[in-house]
Design an enzyme around this catalytic site. Structure first.
Site, PDB file in Angstrom:
ATOM      1  N   ARG A 142       1.021  -1.531   0.161  1.00 32.01           N
ATOM      2  CA  ARG A 142      -0.213   0.356  -0.267  1.00 32.01           C
ATOM      3  C   ARG A 142       0.737   1.338   0.193  1.00 32.01           C
ATOM      4  O   ARG A 142       0.213   2.473  -0.356  1.00 32.01           O
ATOM      5  CB  ARG A 142      -0.962   0.254   1.395  1.00 32.01           C
ATOM      6  CG  ARG A 142      -1.548  -1.555   1.030  1.00 32.01           C
ATOM      7  CD  ARG A 142      -2.550  -1.107   2.584  1.00 32.01           C
ATOM      8  NE  ARG A 142      -4.032  -0.676   2.690  1.00 32.01           N
ATOM      9  CZ  ARG A 142      -5.017  -1.265   2.363  1.00 32.01           C
ATOM     10  NH1 ARG A 142      -5.260  -1.795   2.645  1.00 32.01           N
ATOM     11  NH2 ARG A 142      -6.134  -0.012   1.887  1.00 32.01           N
ATOM     12  N   TYR A 145       1.033   4.085  -2.740  1.00 38.58           N
ATOM     13  CA  TYR A 145      -0.361   4.952  -2.531  1.00 38.58           C
ATOM     14  C   TYR A 145      -0.464   6.314  -1.408  1.00 38.58           C
ATOM     15  O   TYR A 145      -0.265   7.581  -1.225  1.00 38.58           O
ATOM     16  CB  TYR A 145      -2.117   4.529  -2.279  1.00 38.58           C
ATOM     17  CG  TYR A 145      -3.145   5.214  -2.434  1.00 38.58           C
ATOM     18  CD1 TYR A 145      -3.796   5.931  -3.003  1.00 38.58           C
ATOM     19  CD2 TYR A 145      -4.146   4.640  -1.470  1.00 38.58           C
ATOM     20  CE1 TYR A 145      -4.687   6.401  -3.333  1.00 38.58           C
ATOM     21  CE2 TYR A 145      -5.015   5.784  -1.075  1.00 38.58           C
ATOM     22  CZ  TYR A 145      -4.816   6.802  -2.220  1.00 38.58           C
ATOM     23  OH  TYR A 145      -6.744   7.410  -2.149  1.00 38.58           O
ATOM     24  N   ASP A 146      -0.157   5.379  -0.173  1.00 39.17           N
ATOM     25  CA  ASP A 146       0.002   6.785   0.629  1.00 39.17           C
ATOM     26  C   ASP A 146       1.069   7.510   0.955  1.00 39.17           C
ATOM     27  O   ASP A 146       0.864   8.270   1.709  1.00 39.17           O
ATOM     28  CB  ASP A 146       0.558   5.461   2.248  1.00 39.17           C
ATOM     29  CG  ASP A 146      -1.103   4.381   1.991  1.00 39.17           C
ATOM     30  OD1 ASP A 146      -1.272   3.950   1.698  1.00 39.17           O
ATOM     31  OD2 ASP A 146      -0.199   3.195   3.418  1.00 39.17           O
ATOM     32  N   GLU A 147       1.931   6.514   0.587  1.00 37.15           N
ATOM     33  CA  GLU A 147       3.948   7.624   0.508  1.00 37.15           C
ATOM     34  C   GLU A 147       3.540   8.851  -0.853  1.00 37.15           C
ATOM     35  O   GLU A 147       3.987   9.133  -0.407  1.00 37.15           O
ATOM     36  CB  GLU A 147       4.690   7.168   0.167  1.00 37.15           C
ATOM     37  CG  GLU A 147       4.791   5.678   1.357  1.00 37.15           C
ATOM     38  CD  GLU A 147       5.718   6.848   2.830  1.00 37.15           C
ATOM     39  OE1 GLU A 147       5.221   7.862   2.644  1.00 37.15           O
ATOM     40  OE2 GLU A 147       5.865   6.227   3.716  1.00 37.15           O
ATOM     41  N   VAL A 188     -17.472  -2.559  -0.179  1.00 34.71           N
ATOM     42  CA  VAL A 188     -18.622  -2.379  -0.420  1.00 34.71           C
ATOM     43  C   VAL A 188     -18.924  -3.194  -2.360  1.00 34.71           C
ATOM     44  O   VAL A 188     -19.947  -3.440  -2.223  1.00 34.71           O
ATOM     45  CB  VAL A 188     -18.983  -0.603  -0.587  1.00 34.71           C
ATOM     46  CG1 VAL A 188     -20.173  -0.487  -1.321  1.00 34.71           C
ATOM     47  CG2 VAL A 188     -19.370  -0.663   1.103  1.00 34.71           C
ATOM     48  N   ARG A 211     -13.639   0.114   9.237  1.00 32.63           N
ATOM     49  CA  ARG A 211     -13.763   1.157   8.601  1.00 32.63           C
ATOM     50  C   ARG A 211     -14.936   1.700   8.784  1.00 32.63           C
ATOM     51  O   ARG A 211     -15.771   1.649   9.372  1.00 32.63           O
ATOM     52  CB  ARG A 211     -14.409   0.464   6.447  1.00 32.63           C
ATOM     53  CG  ARG A 211     -13.228   0.007   6.929  1.00 32.63           C
ATOM     54  CD  ARG A 211     -11.406   1.316   6.594  1.00 32.63           C
ATOM     55  NE  ARG A 211     -10.731   0.143   5.965  1.00 32.63           N
ATOM     56  CZ  ARG A 211      -9.507  -1.077   6.203  1.00 32.63           C
ATOM     57  NH1 ARG A 211     -10.231  -1.069   7.451  1.00 32.63           N
ATOM     58  NH2 ARG A 211      -9.067  -1.840   6.238  1.00 32.63           N
ATOM     59  N   ASP A 271      -3.698  -4.387   6.061  1.00 37.69           N
ATOM     60  CA  ASP A 271      -4.766  -4.067   5.941  1.00 37.69           C
ATOM     61  C   ASP A 271      -5.178  -2.932   7.416  1.00 37.69           C
ATOM     62  O   ASP A 271      -4.626  -4.116   8.206  1.00 37.69           O
ATOM     63  CB  ASP A 271      -5.461  -4.768   5.186  1.00 37.69           C
ATOM     64  CG  ASP A 271      -6.490  -5.037   5.770  1.00 37.69           C
ATOM     65  OD1 ASP A 271      -7.494  -5.263   4.312  1.00 37.69           O
ATOM     66  OD2 ASP A 271      -8.156  -4.672   5.962  1.00 37.69           O
TER      67      ASP A 271
HETATM   68  N1  UDP Z   1     -12.581  -6.486   2.254  1.00 40.94           N
HETATM   69  C1  UDP Z   1     -13.238  -7.473   2.536  1.00 40.94           C
HETATM   70  N2  UDP Z   1     -13.438  -8.420   1.293  1.00 40.94           N
HETATM   71  C2  UDP Z   1     -13.221  -7.538  -0.245  1.00 40.94           C
HETATM   72  C3  UDP Z   1     -12.674  -6.723  -0.024  1.00 40.94           C
HETATM   73  C4  UDP Z   1     -12.245  -5.868   1.192  1.00 40.94           C
HETATM   74  O1  UDP Z   1     -12.904  -8.082   3.484  1.00 40.94           O
HETATM   75  O2  UDP Z   1     -13.820  -8.326  -0.722  1.00 40.94           O
HETATM   76  C5  UDP Z   1     -11.782  -5.776   3.322  1.00 40.94           C
HETATM   77  C6  UDP Z   1     -10.382  -5.132   3.020  1.00 40.94           C
HETATM   78  O3  UDP Z   1      -9.670  -6.566   3.870  1.00 40.94           O
HETATM   79  C7  UDP Z   1     -10.031  -3.987   4.629  1.00 40.94           C
HETATM   80  C8  UDP Z   1     -11.583  -3.619   4.365  1.00 40.94           C
HETATM   81  O4  UDP Z   1     -12.188  -4.582   3.855  1.00 40.94           O
HETATM   82  O5  UDP Z   1     -10.042  -4.277   5.427  1.00 40.94           O
HETATM   83  C9  UDP Z   1     -11.612  -2.275   3.607  1.00 40.94           C
HETATM   84  O6  UDP Z   1     -11.062  -2.547   2.380  1.00 40.94           O
HETATM   85  P1  UDP Z   1     -11.426  -1.607   1.040  1.00 40.94           P
HETATM   86  O7  UDP Z   1     -10.403  -1.961   0.350  1.00 40.94           O
HETATM   87  O8  UDP Z   1     -13.066  -1.330   0.389  1.00 40.94           O
HETATM   88  O9  UDP Z   1     -10.901   0.268   1.175  1.00 40.94           O
HETATM   89  P2  UDP Z   1      -9.233   0.393   2.308  1.00 40.94           P
HETATM   90  O10 UDP Z   1      -9.816   0.549   3.440  1.00 40.94           O
HETATM   91  O11 UDP Z   1      -8.686  -0.465   2.507  1.00 40.94           O
HETATM   92  O12 UDP Z   1      -8.829   0.860   1.649  1.00 40.94           O
END
Ligand code: UDP
Length: 310
Positions: A142, A145-147, A188, A211, A271
């Site tokens: 990640r 993106y973050d950096e 989502v 989240r 994550d």
């Molecule tokens: N996630 C999940 N199942 C999926 C997609 C994402 O459990 O099919 C989890 C992911 O590991 C994270 C959270 O949902 O903990 C949010 O992920 P997302 O990719 O939406 O955004 P992020 O906040 O990680 O950038």
């Protein structure tokens, strides 16, 4: 105002462009379509207040005429996208921000960077206030993106301090709504597509990570208020209602009336375990709070995804 929006064909860029036009502004949209889609701006292309050029913002930017604001929204923004496009992600955050800042300086325009809650990394404080410096692994998957976004914030502040340009640093927390790509890989769209297709709903890890999800219209309202404010320091925009990913999967399953099973898959590297915005500053400075609750926002989003799933 005459406003340049980079990433105008993306999820947020397209909603933002539509909103700006509805407020009577003129929008010059650019996008290179690596993650954006022309479908998102089909309606805008017919509007007199919208001009569009396919362009990569990491190249030299030339825009004839006056500009009052440059809003830099171009970037892959979902973890699977920035894993797929690590170098374009670094370039658009770093080189693209530099080009967009140079243009803003030249035009004496306000510069806004679409930054992110990812600047806080896997946070060791929850909720995250703007004063928290974050916990980011620079060399993890990640990190690109973050950096890049952290660099973009640093460069934005340097232009503000050294060249005196007015800046807006917007830290966007997880946002959802219509126009998200169904295959964009975020929780989502994944859960909704899986639920609507009666496929297993894939929760990563044990689903206890959290989240806080903001409906897109609330986010756009916050962005507009920030743009119109005089605030040069970072402002978090997001919905502080925090839920676990397992709860999110269960809610989407219920709202879609799906018979899908919830299954568990490995948690991606780095994550974040928790994420929740502290929106004290947005409330105080912008008089902003989110209005659409999760159930309502998810219902509206399901209605959109139903038109996309076949
Ligand atoms: N996630 C999940 N199942 C999926 C997609 C994402 O459990 O099919 C989890 C992911 O590991 C994270 C959270 O949902 O903990 C949010 O992920 P997302 O990719 O939406 O955004 P992020 O906040 O990680 O950038």
């Amino acid at each position: 105002m005459r406003i340049l929006v980079t990433g105008a064909a993306g999820f947020l860029g397209s909603h933002l462009s539509r909103y700006l036009i509805s407020k009577g502004h003129t929008v010059i949209g650019i996008d290179n379509f690596i993650t954006g889609s022309v479908d998102n701006i089909q309606d805008l292309l017919k509007k007199p207040g919208f001009e569009f050029t396919k362009y990569d913002v990491t190249n030299y930017l030339h825009v004839p005429g006056k500009l009052d604001a440059v809003l830099h929204f171009a970037s892959p923004a979902s973890p699977i996208d920035y894993l797929k496009f690590p170098i374009p992600t670094l370039k658009v955050g770093a080189l693209g921000s530099h080009k967009a800042l140079g243009l803003a300086k030249d035009k004496k325009a306000i510069f806004m960077i679409a930054s992110t809650s990812e600047v806080y990394g896997d946070p060791l404080v929850n909720p995250q206030p703007e004063g928290y410096w974050g916990n980011v692994n620079p060399i993890g998957p990640r990190g690109v993106y973050d950096e890049a976004k952290r660099f973009a914030e640093a460069m934005t502040m340097a232009y503000h301090r050294y060249h005196n340009i007015p800046v807006r640093i917007l830290r966007i927390f997880n946002t959802y709504g219509p126009n998200m790509r169904i295959e964009d890989g975020r929780a989502v769209p994944n859960f909704m597509a899986q639920a609507l297709k009666s496929k297993p709903i894939t929760v990563y890890g044990d689903g206890s990570q959290t989240r806080s999800l903001c409906y897109v219209s609330d986010l756009i309202d916050g962005i507009y208020r920030l743009l119109m404010s005089k605030e040069n320091n970072p402002v978090n925009i997001g919905n502080p209602h925090e839920i676990s990913l397992l709860e999110l999967a269960q809610t989407i399953k219920r709202l879609t009336g799906s018979r899908s099973k919830i299954v568990f898959r490995p948690l991606p590297e780095d994550d974040p375990k928790v994420r929740r915005p502290d929106i004290t500053r947005a409330k105080k400075i912008l008089k902003w709070t989110p209005k659409v609750d999760l159930e309502e926002g998810l219902k509206r989003t399901v209605a959109y995804f139903k038109t996309k799933v076949r």
